[in-house]
Scaffold this motif. Structure first.
Motif, mmCIF file in Angstrom:
data_model
loop_
_atom_site.group_PDB
_atom_site.id
_atom_site.type_symbol
_atom_site.label_atom_id
_atom_site.label_comp_id
_atom_site.label_asym_id
_atom_site.label_seq_id
_atom_site.Cartn_x
_atom_site.Cartn_y
_atom_site.Cartn_z
ATOM 1 N N TYR A 22 51.680 32.438 50.862
ATOM 2 C CA TYR A 22 51.832 33.869 50.611
ATOM 3 C C TYR A 22 51.225 34.261 49.272
ATOM 4 N N THR A 23 51.461 33.446 48.264
ATOM 5 C CA THR A 23 50.909 33.735 46.941
ATOM 6 C C THR A 23 49.383 33.663 46.959
ATOM 7 N N ILE A 24 48.852 32.609 47.533
ATOM 8 C CA ILE A 24 47.390 32.453 47.581
ATOM 9 C C ILE A 24 46.764 33.566 48.411
ATOM 10 N N TRP A 25 47.380 33.904 49.518
ATOM 11 C CA TRP A 25 46.857 34.955 50.389
ATOM 12 C C TRP A 25 46.831 36.304 49.676
ATOM 13 N N ASN A 26 47.875 36.607 48.931
ATOM 14 C CA ASN A 26 47.902 37.870 48.185
ATOM 15 C C ASN A 26 46.848 37.909 47.094
ATOM 16 N N VAL A 27 46.668 36.800 46.408
ATOM 17 C CA VAL A 27 45.662 36.780 45.341
ATOM 18 C C VAL A 27 44.264 36.954 45.934
ATOM 19 N N ILE A 28 43.998 36.306 47.050
ATOM 20 C CA ILE A 28 42.678 36.422 47.672
ATOM 21 C C ILE A 28 42.485 37.806 48.289
ATOM 22 N N ASP A 29 43.473 38.299 49.008
ATOM 23 C CA ASP A 29 43.331 39.546 49.754
ATOM 24 C C ASP A 29 43.430 40.776 48.848
ATOM 25 N N GLY A 31 43.927 40.711 45.322
ATOM 26 C CA GLY A 31 43.399 40.517 43.985
ATOM 27 C C GLY A 31 44.467 40.410 42.910
ATOM 28 N N TYR A 32 45.741 40.441 43.291
ATOM 29 C CA TYR A 32 46.810 40.268 42.307
ATOM 30 C C TYR A 32 47.969 39.504 42.950
ATOM 31 N N TRP A 33 48.827 38.986 42.089
ATOM 32 C CA TRP A 33 49.969 38.188 42.520
ATOM 33 C C TRP A 33 51.160 39.103 42.746
ATOM 34 N N GLU A 34 51.772 39.019 43.910
ATOM 35 C CA GLU A 34 52.947 39.821 44.249
ATOM 36 C C GLU A 34 54.176 38.925 44.092
ATOM 37 N N PRO A 35 54.953 39.118 43.020
ATOM 38 C CA PRO A 35 56.009 38.145 42.697
ATOM 39 C C PRO A 35 57.260 38.236 43.557
ATOM 40 N N VAL A 36 57.559 39.380 44.154
ATOM 41 C CA VAL A 36 58.834 39.538 44.857
ATOM 42 C C VAL A 36 58.890 38.672 46.109
ATOM 43 N N GLY A 37 57.870 38.740 46.942
ATOM 44 C CA GLY A 37 57.852 37.928 48.156
ATOM 45 C C GLY A 37 57.778 36.444 47.852
ATOM 46 N N THR A 38 56.989 36.095 46.847
ATOM 47 C CA THR A 38 56.877 34.696 46.455
ATOM 48 C C THR A 38 58.217 34.160 45.989
ATOM 49 N N LEU A 39 58.892 34.936 45.162
ATOM 50 C CA LEU A 39 60.187 34.503 44.646
ATOM 51 C C LEU A 39 61.236 34.441 45.752
ATOM 52 N N ALA A 40 61.206 35.397 46.667
ATOM 53 C CA ALA A 40 62.179 35.394 47.766
ATOM 54 C C ALA A 40 62.011 34.157 48.645
#
Length: 138
Positions: A22-29, A31-40
Motif C-alpha cells: 500500500y505504501t509503495i503503491w501510493n508513492v508510485i501512483d 507521488g506521496y506517502w499516505e500515512p493513515v492507511g499504512t499505519l492502520a
C-alpha cells in the motif's frame, strides 16, 4: 489452538505485506506517502502478531491438545460447561438498553448519558442481586 496460532501468524504477515504494498503503491501512483492507511494496516499486523504470540503461549502452557486439534475427536469432547444462565431474567435486557442509552448520550448529548448512568446502576444491581430476593432466592 495450533491451527489458530498459524492462522494468526499468516494474517500478521499478510497485513505487514499489505501495508508495504500500500505504501509503495501510493508513492508510485500519487507521488506521496499516505500515512493513515499504512499505519492502520501495520497496526492490524501487530494486533495479529500479538494474538498469535498469546495463543501460541497458551497452547504451549496448557500441557495437552484441545479436542479441536485432534483428528479423532467428537463434537461432544469440546462441549464444556458454559455457566449458569437465567432464561426468565429481564435484567440483561434492561442492562443492554441502559448501556445503549448511555452510548447514544455520548453521541447525541451528554445530558442523556447522565440520565442513563442511573439506569445502568439500577440494572447492574438488579442483575447481580436477582437471586437474593423473590421466588428464586437461594
Amino acid at each position: 489452538m495450533r491451527v489458530n496460532t498459524v492462522l494468526f501468524w499468516i494474517l500478521s504477515i499478510f497485513f505487514f505485506l499489505s501495508s508495504a504494498v500500500y505504501t509503495i503503491w501510493n508513492v508510485i501512483d500519487r507521488g506521496y506517502w499516505e500515512p493513515v492507511g499504512t499505519l492502520a494496516m501495520a497496526l492490524a499486523g501487530i494486533l495479529a502478531a500479538f494474538l498469535a504470540f498469546y495463543v501460541g503461549r497458551v497452547h504451549g502452557a496448557q500441557g495437552g491438545e484441545l479436542p479441536e486439534d485432534r483428528l479423532d475427536a467428537n463434537v461432544d469432547d469440546g462441549d464444556a460447561e458454559l455457566g449458569f444462565f437465567s432464561p426468565w431474567s429481564w435484567w440483561p435486557l434492561l442492562m443492554g438498553g441502559s448501556v445503549g442509552l448511555f452510548i447514544l448520550g455520548t453521541a447525541v448529548g451528554v445530558w442523556l448519558s447522565f440520565c442513563a448512568v442511573g439506569l445502568v446502576l439500577i440494572s447492574l444491581v438488579g442483575w447481580c442481586y436477582e437471586y437474593y430476593r423473590g421466588n428464586f432466592a437461594r
